[in-house]
Design an enzyme around this catalytic site. Structure first.
Site, PDB file in Angstrom:
ATOM      1  NE  ARG A  13      -1.395   2.525   3.126  1.00 17.62           N
ATOM      2  CZ  ARG A  13      -0.420   3.177   3.591  1.00 17.62           C
ATOM      3  NH1 ARG A  13      -0.383   4.278   2.597  1.00 17.62           N
ATOM      4  NH2 ARG A  13      -0.485   3.601   4.913  1.00 17.62           N
ATOM      5  CB  CYS A 238       2.558  10.225   1.078  1.00 23.65           C
ATOM      6  SG  CYS A 238       0.880  11.035   1.172  1.00 23.65           S
ATOM      7  CG  ASN A 247       6.992   2.643   4.492  1.00 25.86           C
ATOM      8  OD1 ASN A 247       6.376   2.832   3.213  1.00 25.86           O
ATOM      9  ND2 ASN A 247       6.319   3.623   5.556  1.00 25.86           N
TER      10      ASN A 247
HETATM   11  P1  HMG Z   1     -13.450  14.585  -1.585  1.00 22.68           P
HETATM   12  O1  HMG Z   1     -13.257  15.339  -2.622  1.00 22.68           O
HETATM   13  O2  HMG Z   1     -13.521  15.753  -0.697  1.00 22.68           O
HETATM   14  O3  HMG Z   1     -14.484  13.125  -1.597  1.00 22.68           O
HETATM   15  O4  HMG Z   1     -12.304  13.495  -1.771  1.00 22.68           O
HETATM   16  P2  HMG Z   1     -15.747  13.806  -1.141  1.00 22.68           P
HETATM   17  O5  HMG Z   1     -17.158  13.206  -0.305  1.00 22.68           O
HETATM   18  O6  HMG Z   1     -16.097  15.101  -1.757  1.00 22.68           O
HETATM   19  O7  HMG Z   1     -16.308  12.934  -2.814  1.00 22.68           O
HETATM   20  C1  HMG Z   1     -15.532  13.344  -4.012  1.00 22.68           C
HETATM   21  C2  HMG Z   1     -14.587  12.655  -5.358  1.00 22.68           C
HETATM   22  O8  HMG Z   1     -14.428  11.038  -4.844  1.00 22.68           O
HETATM   23  C3  HMG Z   1     -16.393  11.194  -5.658  1.00 22.68           C
HETATM   24  O9  HMG Z   1     -16.149  11.057  -7.008  1.00 22.68           O
HETATM   25  C4  HMG Z   1     -16.478  10.590  -4.519  1.00 22.68           C
HETATM   26  O10 HMG Z   1     -17.611   9.428  -5.120  1.00 22.68           O
HETATM   27  C5  HMG Z   1     -15.498   9.555  -4.916  1.00 22.68           C
HETATM   28  P3  HMG Z   1     -16.575  12.117  -8.375  1.00 22.68           P
HETATM   29  O11 HMG Z   1     -18.230  11.892  -7.853  1.00 22.68           O
HETATM   30  O12 HMG Z   1     -16.268  12.870  -8.489  1.00 22.68           O
HETATM   31  O13 HMG Z   1     -16.479  10.884  -9.590  1.00 22.68           O
HETATM   32  N1  HMG Z   1     -14.992   9.183  -3.512  1.00 22.68           N
HETATM   33  C6  HMG Z   1     -14.860   7.629  -3.405  1.00 22.68           C
HETATM   34  N2  HMG Z   1     -13.742   6.989  -4.404  1.00 22.68           N
HETATM   35  C7  HMG Z   1     -13.691   5.760  -4.007  1.00 22.68           C
HETATM   36  N3  HMG Z   1     -13.334   5.273  -2.879  1.00 22.68           N
HETATM   37  C8  HMG Z   1     -13.361   6.373  -1.294  1.00 22.68           C
HETATM   38  C9  HMG Z   1     -14.192   7.986  -2.208  1.00 22.68           C
HETATM   39  N4  HMG Z   1     -15.193   8.730  -1.453  1.00 22.68           N
HETATM   40  C10 HMG Z   1     -14.931   9.712  -2.443  1.00 22.68           C
HETATM   41  N5  HMG Z   1     -13.713   6.482  -0.346  1.00 22.68           N
HETATM   42  C11 HMG Z   1     -10.966  11.780  -0.139  1.00 22.68           C
HETATM   43  C12 HMG Z   1     -12.254  13.069   0.062  1.00 22.68           C
HETATM   44  C13 HMG Z   1     -10.083  11.118   1.202  1.00 22.68           C
HETATM   45  C14 HMG Z   1     -12.105  10.414  -0.921  1.00 22.68           C
HETATM   46  C15 HMG Z   1     -10.037  12.082  -1.145  1.00 22.68           C
HETATM   47  O14 HMG Z   1      -8.971  13.178  -0.778  1.00 22.68           O
HETATM   48  C16 HMG Z   1      -8.927  11.014  -0.890  1.00 22.68           C
HETATM   49  O15 HMG Z   1      -9.713   9.903  -1.858  1.00 22.68           O
HETATM   50  N6  HMG Z   1      -7.578  11.056  -1.117  1.00 22.68           N
HETATM   51  C17 HMG Z   1      -7.005   9.647  -0.589  1.00 22.68           C
HETATM   52  C18 HMG Z   1      -5.961   9.832   0.475  1.00 22.68           C
HETATM   53  C19 HMG Z   1      -4.564   8.921   0.401  1.00 22.68           C
HETATM   54  O16 HMG Z   1      -5.210   8.068  -0.212  1.00 22.68           O
HETATM   55  N7  HMG Z   1      -3.542   9.119   0.841  1.00 22.68           N
HETATM   56  C20 HMG Z   1      -2.288   8.250   0.869  1.00 22.68           C
HETATM   57  C21 HMG Z   1      -2.916   7.721   2.039  1.00 22.68           C
HETATM   58  S1  HMG Z   1      -2.457   8.648   3.926  1.00 22.68           S
HETATM   59  C22 HMG Z   1      -0.509   8.020   4.296  1.00 22.68           C
HETATM   60  O17 HMG Z   1      -0.082   7.551   3.365  1.00 22.68           O
HETATM   61  C23 HMG Z   1       0.047   8.082   5.472  1.00 22.68           C
HETATM   62  C24 HMG Z   1       0.450   6.991   5.913  1.00 22.68           C
HETATM   63  O18 HMG Z   1       1.009   6.365   5.242  1.00 22.68           O
HETATM   64  C25 HMG Z   1       0.954   7.307   7.618  1.00 22.68           C
HETATM   65  C26 HMG Z   1       2.167   7.966   7.465  1.00 22.68           C
HETATM   66  O19 HMG Z   1       2.963   8.135   6.744  1.00 22.68           O
HETATM   67  O20 HMG Z   1       1.819   9.675   8.456  1.00 22.68           O
HETATM   68  C27 HMG Z   1      -0.813   6.565   6.335  1.00 22.68           C
HETATM   69 MG    MG Z   2       3.236   6.201   5.066  1.00 30.06          MG
END
Ligand code: HMG
Ligand code: MG
Length: 303
Positions: A13, A238, A247
């Protein structure tokens, strides 16, 4: 230092979510199977997030379904909201991870809402998961610094970690998302957060941008932390954490733990094999120092 350490392998992931060349479902399943064969039991296999935000994680439902056929293994997937929860549940998820941030800037960039709004989004997810018998892990990002807001106060980390714990997360993983931490700070943070969430339920998720991750882990372990998130080969990053690298590498963690007399059950040869295979798919050599050293040794021996 003795005891047991639990490794949460996040390579499939975190490791692959920021790769320019997305790895196919086939490739991700093969990578996860190779990690399981190497003895890693807990693997984060995908994310149910917006395909526009992270196209690399498209097909996580199929990945989860296919790897879930294995008898052994605990598979985690990221879930940001109820839409993601429904998709994860439909794909048979047994463990999900919600992901929040200690900093407002990263929260906005990463999940398009404030920290407080993110908690409101997580509440129904965690409640529904509880009712459905699905375990929830909680992430707090930017615990030792934020690419947008700079320094982060330990209290901001405590606030979010405590909320996630109180809401029912079984474990809270503290993310040094941009790998800026140093051992003294990491140790102090672990000690502070452990005053609110039991140390046994805290995980260390350290990126290695400044080469400090292993030292930070060791400092955390001296405080009593025993859960480590790592990625095979040192993959990771990210898209919303500009400049951050991967990582801490699982190979490097396993090597250090072995030196400390802590058994992990991981077969290093098989782990490096898994890393080498995925490295071919992304056309990059592993960042892991241990993988590089063992590959060089193998090459020298075969000449
Ligand atoms: P948003 O734009 O605020 O959401 O995004 P929304 O509810 O307004 O929806 C916008 C669009 O996204 C819509 O589609 C929804 O259907 C779709 P459209 O009508 O435009 O075609 N949508 C989704 N589609 C699939 N699955 C979903 C989903 N939710 C909405 N769950 C949202 C908010 C959170 C969805 C967006 O910002 C997002 O997906 N962000 C991804 C963030 C991410 O994955 N980041 C990387 C992981 S975090 C990380 O790496 C840190 C970590 O490793 C720890 C560390 O290192 O610190 C964990
Ligand atoms: Mg991370």
């Amino acid at each position: 230092m003795s005891d047991q350490v639990r490794i949460v392998e996040v390579g499939p992931r975190d490791g692959l979510q920021n790769e320019k060349t997305p790895v196919s479902v086939e490739g991700r399943v093969a990578f996860i199977e190779a990690l399981l064969a190497a003895g890693l039991h807990t693997v984060e296999v995908g994310a149910f997030v917006s395909p526009k935000a992270i196209p690399q994680m498209v097909g996580s439902d199929e990945v989860l379904r296919r790897v879930s056929q294995h008898a052994v293994g605990e598979f985690h997937v990221l879930v940001p909201n109820e839409k993601g929860y429904e998709a994860a549940r439909a794909a048979g998820a047994k463990v999900i991870a919600v992901f929040g941030s200690a900093s407002e800037g990263f929260s906005r960039a990463n999940i398009n809402c404030s920290v407080a709004e993110s908690i409101e989004r997580f509440k129904p997810v965690i409640a529904r998961a509880g009712a459905d018998g699905i375990k929830v892990r909680g992430y707090v990002s930017c615990v030792l610094g934020c690419p947008y807001d700079g320094e982060i106060k330990p209290q901001a980390v405590v606030d979010v970690a405590k909320i996630l714990w109180d809401l029912g997360c079984y474990e809270v993983s503290l993310g040094d998302t941009i790998g800026v931490g140093t051992p003294k700070k990491a140790r102090a943070l672990l000690r502070t957060v452990a005053g609110h969430v039991p140390m046994a339920h805290l995980a260390m998720h350290f990126h290695d941008t400044y080469g400090q991750a292993l030292a930070n882990l060791y400092a955390g372990m001296e405080e009593g932390a025993r859960v480590i998130d790592s990625a095979a080969g040192g993959l990771g990053g990210c898209p919303y954490a500009p400049g951050a690298t991967g990582n801490v590498a699982t190979e490097d963690v396993v090597y250090m733990l072995k030196g400390l007399g802590i058994a992990t059950g991981v077969d290093m040869r098989k782990l490096v094999q898994a890393t080498n295979e995925v490295s071919k798919l992304i056309s990059r050599p592993p960042v892991s120092r241990v993988a590089a050293a063992l590959n060089a040794k193998r090459k020298a021996n075969s000449q």
